[in-house]
Scaffold this active site. Sequence first.
Site, PDB file in Angstrom:
ATOM      1  N   LYS A  78     -58.195  30.778 -81.089  1.00  0.00           N
ATOM      2  CA  LYS A  78     -57.177  31.549 -81.809  1.00  0.00           C
ATOM      3  C   LYS A  78     -57.054  30.979 -83.229  1.00  0.00           C
ATOM      4  O   LYS A  78     -57.010  29.753 -83.396  1.00  0.00           O
ATOM      5  CB  LYS A  78     -55.834  31.463 -81.073  1.00  0.00           C
ATOM      6  CG  LYS A  78     -54.737  32.346 -81.664  1.00  0.00           C
ATOM      7  CD  LYS A  78     -53.452  32.320 -80.823  1.00  0.00           C
ATOM      8  CE  LYS A  78     -52.382  33.259 -81.359  1.00  0.00           C
ATOM      9  NZ  LYS A  78     -51.151  33.285 -80.547  1.00  0.00           N
ATOM     10  N   SER A 158     -49.119  37.875 -79.360  1.00  0.00           N
ATOM     11  CA  SER A 158     -49.900  37.722 -80.556  1.00  0.00           C
ATOM     12  C   SER A 158     -51.349  37.319 -80.304  1.00  0.00           C
ATOM     13  O   SER A 158     -52.179  37.530 -81.193  1.00  0.00           O
ATOM     14  CB  SER A 158     -49.272  36.658 -81.456  1.00  0.00           C
ATOM     15  OG  SER A 158     -49.327  35.388 -80.860  1.00  0.00           O
ATOM     16  N   SER A 182     -46.811  35.402 -75.984  1.00  0.00           N
ATOM     17  CA  SER A 182     -48.055  35.686 -76.708  1.00  0.00           C
ATOM     18  C   SER A 182     -49.347  35.301 -76.010  1.00  0.00           C
ATOM     19  O   SER A 182     -50.431  35.630 -76.508  1.00  0.00           O
ATOM     20  CB  SER A 182     -48.028  35.015 -78.082  1.00  0.00           C
ATOM     21  OG  SER A 182     -47.215  35.722 -78.971  1.00  0.00           O
TER      22      SER A 182
END
Lengths: 494, 93
Positions: A78, A158, A182
């Site tokens: 990420k 997210s 998320s």
Amino acid sequence: MTKLTDLTIAAALNGLNKGEFTSAELTRDHIGAVENARALNAFIVETPELAMEQATASDERRKSGRVGLLEGIPIAMKDLFCTKGVQTTAASKILKGFTPTYESTVSQNMLDQGMVMLGKVSLDEFAMGSANITSGYGNVISPWRANGDDKQRIPGGSSGGSSAAVSARIAMGATGTDTGGSIRQPASVTGIVGIKPTYGRCSRWGVVAFASSLDQAGPLARSVEDCAIMLQAMAGWDQKDSTSVNMPVPDFKAVLGQSIKGLKVGIPKEYRVDGMAPEIDKMWQQGIDWLKDAGAEIVDISLPHTKYALATYYILAPAECSSNLARYDGMRYGNRVEGKDLNETYELTRAAGFGDEVQRRILMGTYVLSAGYYDAYYLKAQKIRALIARDFTEAYKQVDVILTPTTPGSAFVIGEKQDDPLKMYLEDVFTVPVNLAGLPGMSLPAMLDDKGLPLGLQLIGRPFDEETLFKVGSVLEKAAGFTAKPDMGWVNAK
Amino acid sequence: MDKQTVLKVAKLARLKIDDERAEVLAADLGGIFKWIEQLNEVDTNGVEPMTSVGGQKAFRRPDVVTDGNKQAEIMRNAPDSAEGFFVVPKVVE
């Protein structure tokens, strides 16, 4: 033979160990898959050369008998984790070009265990969002489509680049972070497994901060076992993060497949919310039945302050965000827009660098922390947070684990829920309380809805009891037998 | 929440926001804070605010230098620098 990109991490480790293929071969296939799936816009930066170098080095290590927990496994990172020498943006324009000179503790832990990094995957800007539509680098598209329509759907957020990449079989696993859901919500809407460990289990050092009392790193992967392997590599005490906890990391894999006979599973009545899709209710009941069949005892519980969790979160998270993001002023790193004086330079820099949702949250946070409003909003929210945490403490006197749906519905179409920020915030109604209380939570795929889209179940555990989540998760995984995967035809055709 | 409040908060947050955008934000934020008002229903008398999870004590380590000599690394991402300093707009006349 099965395609190498379809293997689980556990199966790939086994194949590497037996010499059936090398990490270089495994990595090359994944790099090819990443290139063929650019229609998803999952990656902000691809690092194929670095990945091949790491794979070759891993194959050498393996020959000499040094085999880490993630030895030779291609992973997507990420873009919130600082990676030495590789651009890290938090999906924000303000950090475009920012190249850390250091490595986050979590990604370093994974490198130490032999990880191969395929690149940096997208997210909602500064991890603020539930649909991956606030990235400064374009929307991430889910590989999943509903039966009979070709509308683009959200991969969740997210950690939407992470969930898109793992469900599309272009990365074997991905890192995520979870401030209000998320990791779990993207995992749920893309049919994969994700775990947010207990606050303090993973170091936050080198992870771009959003809301420091809520943020926690964790893995997304395609099986409960793969998540156990990844979390094992990621977790651990770190002197550089004073909120990371100095306690041993248990062997998460050891509990997989163990009996849950007699285990008490709580079903919180407050999670039956208005407007919940009937299929979510059906899936939840199915999950309850699976656990009953496995010998667990089902206990009705109450978490009375649940309905206040989201509003509490939308005071605390923006408050922390507004102070964390004060550092982006265009002076020491990041992009700068010159103004007529220092103040105007700050204002122009931040207005140009931050997207709408980030600006909205900075304003909310600044407002609730400003003179005259602090007690009414921030202090009040901190007190309600204490009550929410106490609800869980009380519940865990009666039960060992809690079962809920992960999301109130399956993946929606990109563009929906964008007219009103509150609609988007409701996406996290079942996940946010877990962050407020600092507890571990796992999402795993249960079934497809009538549109052919994945739905996930959430398990919530006691602090530092990820083992129970893995144990119960592996029982549910076996019962669900979820094998559906997205049809990649449209992705690869482009 | 009105436009003036949004502009004032934006000033505090060092965000340049024009009048038109302030109008939109006033409506957005107004809606959100109206929804947040539900928290007033909760009786929090005598409840201690929760300021951190777990409440563990900060650990201590020997007071010795463990890091440093990284000037070049620290400057590497600076938008503007000279001779090992960050160059910023003039603050004092």
